[in-house]
Motif scaffolding. Structure first.
Motif, mmCIF file in Angstrom:
data_model
loop_
_atom_site.group_PDB
_atom_site.id
_atom_site.type_symbol
_atom_site.label_atom_id
_atom_site.label_comp_id
_atom_site.label_asym_id
_atom_site.label_seq_id
_atom_site.Cartn_x
_atom_site.Cartn_y
_atom_site.Cartn_z
ATOM 1 N N ALA A 1 42.758 38.990 -10.803
ATOM 2 C CA ALA A 1 42.381 38.320 -9.561
ATOM 3 C C ALA A 1 43.619 37.661 -8.971
ATOM 4 C CB ALA A 1 41.296 37.277 -9.830
ATOM 5 N N LEU A 2 43.451 37.104 -7.787
ATOM 6 C CA LEU A 2 44.507 36.360 -7.109
ATOM 7 C C LEU A 2 44.045 34.932 -6.895
ATOM 8 C CD1 LEU A 2 45.422 38.892 -4.298
ATOM 9 C CD2 LEU A 2 46.913 38.207 -6.175
ATOM 10 N N ILE B 1 40.459 36.020 4.752
ATOM 11 C CA ILE B 1 41.540 36.359 3.813
ATOM 12 C C ILE B 1 41.067 37.433 2.844
ATOM 13 C CG2 ILE B 1 42.881 35.481 1.865
ATOM 14 C CD1 ILE B 1 43.129 32.822 3.465
ATOM 15 N N GLN B 2 39.883 37.252 2.276
ATOM 16 C CA GLN B 2 39.355 38.246 1.338
ATOM 17 C C GLN B 2 39.152 39.592 2.020
ATOM 18 O OE1 GLN B 2 35.884 36.203 -0.163
ATOM 19 N NE2 GLN B 2 37.041 35.241 -1.816
ATOM 20 N N ARG B 3 38.613 39.582 3.228
ATOM 21 C CA ARG B 3 38.364 40.831 3.961
ATOM 22 C C ARG B 3 39.667 41.550 4.305
ATOM 23 N NH1 ARG B 3 36.531 39.728 9.607
ATOM 24 N NH2 ARG B 3 38.762 39.620 9.809
ATOM 25 N N PHE C 1 40.208 40.339 -6.614
ATOM 26 C CA PHE C 1 39.422 39.359 -5.872
ATOM 27 C C PHE C 1 40.291 38.143 -5.601
ATOM 28 C CE2 PHE C 1 36.509 35.701 -5.745
ATOM 29 C CZ PHE C 1 35.730 36.095 -4.675
ATOM 30 N N ALA C 2 40.206 37.586 -4.399
ATOM 31 C CA ALA C 2 41.010 36.428 -4.022
ATOM 32 C C ALA C 2 40.195 35.144 -4.174
ATOM 33 C CB ALA C 2 41.498 36.563 -2.586
ATOM 34 N N ILE C 3 40.668 34.261 -5.044
ATOM 35 C CA ILE C 3 40.089 32.926 -5.201
ATOM 36 C C ILE C 3 40.940 32.007 -4.334
ATOM 37 C CG2 ILE C 3 39.571 31.085 -6.830
ATOM 38 C CD1 ILE C 3 39.637 33.374 -9.023
#
Length: 134
Positions: A78-79, A105-107, A117-119
């Motif tokens: 993940a990020l 940001i995630q999209r 996946f961006a946290i």
């Protein structure tokens, strides 16, 4: 009866620094297998997140945006994207604008082909220094 199967990729545009955008191969049940997923460089992630956060969080001064590689709760890559807001502006940001920034940001990372996946976290410089992070 013969069944022909073609699961080739089709790449139709380049939105960020020459990164191709994956598109569906036309087989809905094979949706994710038809994408050309990859991991972006952390510098590219930082630039994309900064661009999106700046555009989404109008009226909020950002000190910096940075990302690190991490794992999610299931142990997958993940990020962790950290958006550092100037301390004077921390009360001007609403929950709706923060949520819009996270979703965009995630999209946009997904559209760039990023598979992790961006946290997304929001913090201030004061909070970073009090926790020992800089």
């Amino acid at each position: 009866m013969a069944f022909l199967f073609n699961a080739s990729l089709s790449i139709d545009r380049k939105p960020y620094a020459g990164q191709p955008v994956p598109t569906y191969c036309g087989l809905p049940w094979l949706r994710d297998a038809c994408h050309n997923w990859r991991m972006l460089d952390l510098g590219d992630v930082d630039r994309l997140a900064d661009k999106v956060a700046t555009a989404t969080l109008k009226g909020v001064k950002l000190s910096r945006v940075y990302s690190t590689a991490t794992t999610d709760s299931d142990g997958r890559d993940a990020l962790n994207v950290t958006i550092v807001v100037d301390s004077k502006y921390k009360n001007t940001m609403t929950g709706d604008t923060a949520l819009n920034a996270i979703v965009r940001i995630q999209r946009d990372l997904r559209a760039s082909g990023e598979e992790r996946f961006a946290i997304v976290d929001f913090t201030t410089e004061d909070e970073l220094t009090s926790n020992g992070d800089t």
